[in-house]
Motif scaffolding. Sequence first.
Motif, PDB file in Angstrom:
ATOM      1  N   MET A 299       0.768  -1.292  -0.051  1.00  0.00           N
ATOM      2  CA  MET A 299      -0.053   0.045  -0.131  1.00  0.00           C
ATOM      3  C   MET A 299       0.800   1.443  -0.062  1.00  0.00           C
ATOM      4  N   ARG A 300       1.877   1.181   0.675  1.00  0.00           N
ATOM      5  CA  ARG A 300       2.921   2.373   0.917  1.00  0.00           C
ATOM      6  C   ARG A 300       3.600   2.647  -0.486  1.00  0.00           C
ATOM      7  N   THR A 301       3.956   1.700  -1.109  1.00  0.00           N
ATOM      8  CA  THR A 301       4.805   1.961  -2.336  1.00  0.00           C
ATOM      9  C   THR A 301       3.644   2.465  -3.277  1.00  0.00           C
ATOM     10  N   THR A 302       2.629   1.955  -3.212  1.00  0.00           N
ATOM     11  CA  THR A 302       1.529   2.206  -4.219  1.00  0.00           C
ATOM     12  C   THR A 302       1.377   3.879  -3.991  1.00  0.00           C
ATOM     13  N   TRP A 303       0.977   4.073  -2.798  1.00  0.00           N
ATOM     14  CA  TRP A 303       0.885   5.431  -2.421  1.00  0.00           C
ATOM     15  C   TRP A 303       1.788   6.453  -2.936  1.00  0.00           C
ATOM     16  N   ILE A 304       3.294   5.912  -2.742  1.00  0.00           N
ATOM     17  CA  ILE A 304       4.342   6.915  -3.072  1.00  0.00           C
ATOM     18  C   ILE A 304       4.330   7.199  -4.470  1.00  0.00           C
ATOM     19  N   ILE A 305       4.197   5.981  -5.317  1.00  0.00           N
ATOM     20  CA  ILE A 305       4.081   6.067  -6.595  1.00  0.00           C
ATOM     21  C   ILE A 305       2.683   7.157  -7.231  1.00  0.00           C
ATOM     22  N   ALA A 306       1.977   6.902  -6.635  1.00  0.00           N
ATOM     23  CA  ALA A 306       0.572   7.659  -6.918  1.00  0.00           C
ATOM     24  C   ALA A 306       0.796   9.235  -6.512  1.00  0.00           C
ATOM     25  N   ARG A 307       1.591   9.581  -5.415  1.00  0.00           N
ATOM     26  CA  ARG A 307       1.925  10.831  -5.182  1.00  0.00           C
ATOM     27  C   ARG A 307       2.872  11.512  -5.996  1.00  0.00           C
ATOM     28  N   LYS A 308       3.772  10.739  -6.393  1.00  0.00           N
ATOM     29  CA  LYS A 308       4.756  11.347  -7.513  1.00  0.00           C
ATOM     30  C   LYS A 308       3.886  11.525  -8.824  1.00  0.00           C
ATOM     31  N   ASP A 309       3.161  10.789  -9.458  1.00  0.00           N
ATOM     32  CA  ASP A 309       2.519  11.066 -10.389  1.00  0.00           C
ATOM     33  C   ASP A 309       1.524  12.355 -10.236  1.00  0.00           C
ATOM     34  N   LEU A 310       0.820  12.359  -9.188  1.00  0.00           N
ATOM     35  CA  LEU A 310       0.020  13.468  -8.992  1.00  0.00           C
ATOM     36  C   LEU A 310       0.717  14.831  -8.961  1.00  0.00           C
TER      37      LEU A 310
ATOM     38  N   ARG B 127       1.909  19.795 -11.741  1.00  0.00           N
ATOM     39  CA  ARG B 127       2.875  20.644 -12.354  1.00  0.00           C
ATOM     40  C   ARG B 127       2.678  20.969 -13.767  1.00  0.00           C
ATOM     41  N   ASP B 128       2.234  19.850 -14.685  1.00  0.00           N
ATOM     42  CA  ASP B 128       1.938  20.040 -15.890  1.00  0.00           C
ATOM     43  C   ASP B 128       0.389  20.545 -15.922  1.00  0.00           C
ATOM     44  N   ARG B 129       0.071  21.553 -16.449  1.00  0.00           N
ATOM     45  CA  ARG B 129      -1.275  21.982 -16.240  1.00  0.00           C
ATOM     46  C   ARG B 129      -2.445  21.365 -17.336  1.00  0.00           C
ATOM     47  N   SER B 130      -1.885  20.336 -18.050  1.00  0.00           N
ATOM     48  CA  SER B 130      -2.744  19.614 -18.876  1.00  0.00           C
ATOM     49  C   SER B 130      -3.862  19.046 -18.089  1.00  0.00           C
ATOM     50  N   ALA B 131      -3.725  18.391 -17.140  1.00  0.00           N
ATOM     51  CA  ALA B 131      -4.700  17.722 -16.562  1.00  0.00           C
ATOM     52  C   ALA B 131      -5.790  18.822 -16.018  1.00  0.00           C
ATOM     53  N   LEU B 132      -5.210  19.798 -15.801  1.00  0.00           N
ATOM     54  CA  LEU B 132      -6.455  20.933 -15.201  1.00  0.00           C
ATOM     55  C   LEU B 132      -7.158  21.465 -16.079  1.00  0.00           C
ATOM     56  N   ILE B 133      -6.507  21.637 -17.500  1.00  0.00           N
ATOM     57  CA  ILE B 133      -7.269  22.232 -18.668  1.00  0.00           C
ATOM     58  C   ILE B 133      -8.298  21.127 -18.894  1.00  0.00           C
ATOM     59  N   VAL B 134      -7.880  19.819 -19.163  1.00  0.00           N
ATOM     60  CA  VAL B 134      -8.800  18.885 -19.612  1.00  0.00           C
ATOM     61  C   VAL B 134      -9.825  18.320 -18.570  1.00  0.00           C
ATOM     62  N   GLY B 135      -9.276  18.336 -17.259  1.00  0.00           N
ATOM     63  CA  GLY B 135     -10.146  17.950 -16.429  1.00  0.00           C
ATOM     64  C   GLY B 135     -11.274  18.847 -15.854  1.00  0.00           C
ATOM     65  N   ILE B 136     -10.800  19.979 -15.887  1.00  0.00           N
ATOM     66  CA  ILE B 136     -11.650  21.001 -15.304  1.00  0.00           C
ATOM     67  C   ILE B 136     -11.994  22.269 -16.104  1.00  0.00           C
ATOM     68  N   LEU B 137     -10.995  22.796 -16.612  1.00  0.00           N
ATOM     69  CA  LEU B 137     -11.137  24.154 -17.586  1.00  0.00           C
ATOM     70  C   LEU B 137     -12.177  23.867 -18.708  1.00  0.00           C
ATOM     71  N   ALA B 138     -11.891  22.853 -19.541  1.00  0.00           N
ATOM     72  CA  ALA B 138     -12.665  22.561 -20.764  1.00  0.00           C
ATOM     73  C   ALA B 138     -13.975  22.232 -20.469  1.00  0.00           C
TER      74      ALA B 138
ATOM     75  N   SER C  98       2.824  26.200 -25.772  1.00  0.00           N
ATOM     76  CA  SER C  98       3.959  25.466 -25.823  1.00  0.00           C
ATOM     77  C   SER C  98       4.000  24.024 -25.425  1.00  0.00           C
ATOM     78  N   ASN C  99       2.691  23.605 -25.240  1.00  0.00           N
ATOM     79  CA  ASN C  99       2.490  22.326 -24.689  1.00  0.00           C
ATOM     80  C   ASN C  99       1.630  21.430 -25.470  1.00  0.00           C
ATOM     81  N   ASP C 100       1.737  20.677 -26.056  1.00  0.00           N
ATOM     82  CA  ASP C 100       0.834  19.795 -26.785  1.00  0.00           C
ATOM     83  C   ASP C 100      -0.603  19.469 -26.260  1.00  0.00           C
ATOM     84  N   GLU C 101      -0.240  19.036 -24.989  1.00  0.00           N
ATOM     85  CA  GLU C 101      -1.449  18.561 -24.341  1.00  0.00           C
ATOM     86  C   GLU C 101      -2.639  19.777 -23.859  1.00  0.00           C
ATOM     87  N   GLN C 102      -1.756  20.821 -23.501  1.00  0.00           N
ATOM     88  CA  GLN C 102      -2.741  21.896 -22.944  1.00  0.00           C
ATOM     89  C   GLN C 102      -3.055  22.289 -24.739  1.00  0.00           C
ATOM     90  N   ALA C 103      -2.506  22.464 -25.493  1.00  0.00           N
ATOM     91  CA  ALA C 103      -3.173  23.032 -26.685  1.00  0.00           C
ATOM     92  C   ALA C 103      -4.278  22.253 -26.926  1.00  0.00           C
TER      93      ALA C 103
END
Lengths: 398, 313, 389
Positions: free
Chosen positions: A2-13, A18-29, C296-301
Amino acid sequence: MMRTTWIIARKDLRQRIRDRSALIVGILAPLGLAAIFSFVFNPISEFEFSADYVVVDEDGGPAARLFVDQVLGGLAASDDITVEELDTVDAARALVDVELDPFSDMETADAAFVIPAGFSSAVASPDEARLEVLASRGSSTAAGVAVAIAEQFAGEIQTARVAAATAEVLGAEGDRADTGFRALAIPSLASVVDAEATSKILDGTTFYAAGLAIFFLFFTVQFGVNGLLEERHAGTLPRLLAAPIPQAAIIGGKAITAFVLGVVSMVVLVAASTLMFGAEWGNPIGVFLLILAGIFSAIGIMGIVGAFAKTAEQAGLFSSIIAVVLGFLGGTFFPIGQAGGILSQLRFITPHAWFMQGLGDLAGGNVADVLPAVVALVVFGLVCGAASFYGVRKGLSR
Amino acid sequence: MTQRTLECSGLRKVFDDLVAVDDVGFHIDAGETYGLLGPNGAGKTTSISMISGLLMRDGGTVTVGGREMTTTSTDAKALLGLVPQDIAVYPDLTARENLTFFGRLYDMDGKTLKARADEVLEIIGLSDRADDRTEDFSGGMKRRLNIGIGLLHKPALLILDEPTVGVDPQSRNAILESVEHLSREGMAVLYTTHYMEEAERLCDRVGIIDHGQIKAEGTRRELVQMVGQHDRVRLETTGSVDAAVAALDALDGVAKSDGGDGSIELLVIEAGEHLTEILSVVTESGVAVSGVDIDEPNLESVFLHLTGRALRD
Amino acid sequence: MKSFTIAAVNLKRFVRDRSNVFFVFIFPMLLILVLGSAFGGDFQARLGVIAESEDPLAQDLVTRLQAIETVAVVEADSAEGALRSVERGELEAAVIIPADYDEAIGSGRTVSVEFLARSAQEASSLRSNVESAITQQAVVLRAARFAESEGLATFDAALSTATATEGFIGDVSVDVVAVGEAFALDELGQFDSSAQTQLLLFVFLTSLAGSSALIQTRRLGVARRMIATPTQVRNVLVGEGLGRFAVALVQGLFIMIGTWLIFGVDWGDPILATVILLLFSLVGSGAAMLMGAVFSNDEQAGGMGVLLGLGLAALGGCMMPLQVFELIAPGLYTVAHITPHAWGLEAFDSIVLSNGTFTDIAVFLLILVGYAVVFYALAIWRLRVVLTR
């Protein structure tokens, strides 16, 4: 584990944030589109039936006055119908026979009833009688109602005539017209009784908010489930595999990432659409159950793509195709269920349709009504999740 | 006056508050290889970007073949071949397609372009992989293609920005050899590196850049002399060395000599010129020399001297 | 010339990416097919009819309802099923004709026909239709009932007399004269309105997705490398834009020709339609270049592309026709014209619905040109800034 799973998930999250793509796709759009859609479509879905009629009585006889005063007079008592009596057919035609111009303040009518001279006397004889309806091509609904009203009246008149003639044949005496009017006291043999059905249709704003939320959810979870391909691309996958952790922990980490992203985006979308444009999602417990089950199914289905794709590009391509096709077929953009035909049945092969159906049933019912949809979504999630887990395991040892 | 292939002066670039390049200027003639030597972040790439018209300047002038270079001057750019530090090729196109595409941007066409592409593929050793997509190439192959694109139109000035970073020794050697070859053919080359050995091997003249400024410039020898360093000569000897040391001290060019057990250490100006003389003096003193080791001061030590820090900071 | 070289490479890369085949060619056609068959054509209110009896009067009522032109009768199996269908919006309303319909009428009782609707008001027109049908059906029966109540004959005797008598009495008919201007969309074929709006939606959406080509060119360092060659920033941008323009144009032509061949969609004058498409593709590619220069980022665009592609399409009348905006929400109609889609649709409507000529649509075309010029100019400015500053 469970711990390692959570460590990996936390790193991914952390990476996803940091990469705002998820924000754009998940919420903004989805939120932006829901705002635009409800802005565009709400005035239209909130459009209420109203009808403006005019009537011209060229006859003036008793049957004509019966229609004008009783039938139309009764109609005009309701809020959404107005009836005005005019003197000439030309005047009436001028109001109905118009060009469509929403910006004009000119008074128009949806239909004009014309009772030709001689109507009453024709009615009193066995001859044919006729009414005329000038129906505006531009307002088919209101004009259709006008035609139905006229036909209803014609039916009543015909009843009176046949009744009076029958009575006469059978030896009754007295004025034919009087007999006819008395015959109308015989109630219609069948009465139409309203039995109101609860609407299980989402209102426009909620429909678009919900449809877009579930549509984009399938893209959002990809940021989690395609994580393995990204690790492969970045060259970090061998590192993870070489680490003394079970493979299931790696897979689980990706699934948890997808799940957290899904929950966060859906909860934000529900809250924001409720607060910002008054969407009515319904009982929170029911909504939450549907969301959880929906995310579960999304992870399962998108997981299959991620598991069997060889590269991140390939996964991206197939995921988009599947998410878009399922989304459209599932009626997230258009209420396909209301369209009827084979599509309204076919849509149930998509989790989207079950999600939307569940929300609709919740809107017109109670929490228990979401259960069929929740069960269906969970089944989607279990079947596809198992398949993708198998696929990922196979892929990792490749 | 003959035309300089590249002439730049007073180059200046400021990013927000950071002065990335400050008053950089130098020139390169045809057939000359000029090295811009400095640690990472010294301002090499920024300078090159301004010289090749990729970046607006905040000050200074650049002319290539007498034509002024700005971000929009196509006539100056036509004379210039750029090999950027990061590989800039289309991964989903083949090597030949990449070459052909950029060749067209240099107004090459038809048979000339095809022949020249074949020639370049030969030079960079990719003839047999010419029609494979570059995404399948190894790092070294991509680097070589990256360079090949810059050579395609036989530029008067070739600018290579750290072309050997992350390249295996074999590819690296091939790259250096081809640069030497091009230089012999009369191409002016501007070469940036933070590898001292490369600068020493390739460059006729070297500019040492740090913190956005050229700290010193000249041939290797000029630079070394500028900082007053001597060659270190070590002689392996047998027999007593005292007499020899005394004799050496009297020699012109020998700054210092030191006798040890079985060896003599000397500091010499221009060891190459004085070596015969030194050897004869030593032999005359009755000492047999079994080995000679000359350690010339290098740019590394010059850099250390100029900036107070090592090159690979 | 250099722009063409860049465009050619852009296209070559587009063709090598197989994913494009689906979204550019297959998906739009599928959607037009689906939306056209589901929502296109004349709208008929759907009335569920549950006849719980096979008796003649009950069946006669069903036949009368089926005869109404504006109503599509859907025969349903059970009251529960009909209720569910009404609740879920699969039917506008439903009527339940009870099992004892004939028997009750024969025995002189008044029978209730249940009318199911989500809201009585919404279905008022269907309700009028049902009432009218019942009245028409009951003419002879009520006459007989009247004679019986007057004590003139037994019901059965009265019924046979009434039936005979009815034959001698002329009808009371309602003549309907349709006048005025029709709602424009009513004159379109089943797939027409969806084909034109989908055309614009997809051409724009695909173009925006193509912004990733420019972003990749930038990320690969190739864009800077191009600037180091004797090539101007504007040539690079126009070249990349031309590539996307060509894709948009081919996609548009594919949709136009495909829907014309398969569904017989009327596109009006083919040359004018092509001109509209051409300019709209130019606008789309311009918007794509602007996005490609800004992000400048594919996924954002990608996310923004979907947002803008669908959002502007919705606003511009590609999901709900402009004519509906015009009738119901004039303010929205004005707002819609912020989008290039609205102007493209105006032009299509003109040539398809009213046989518009070049002069009729010249203004719309000019406006599209304006969009393209502005998008390209902004994109060039922005790209120059990101590449050389």
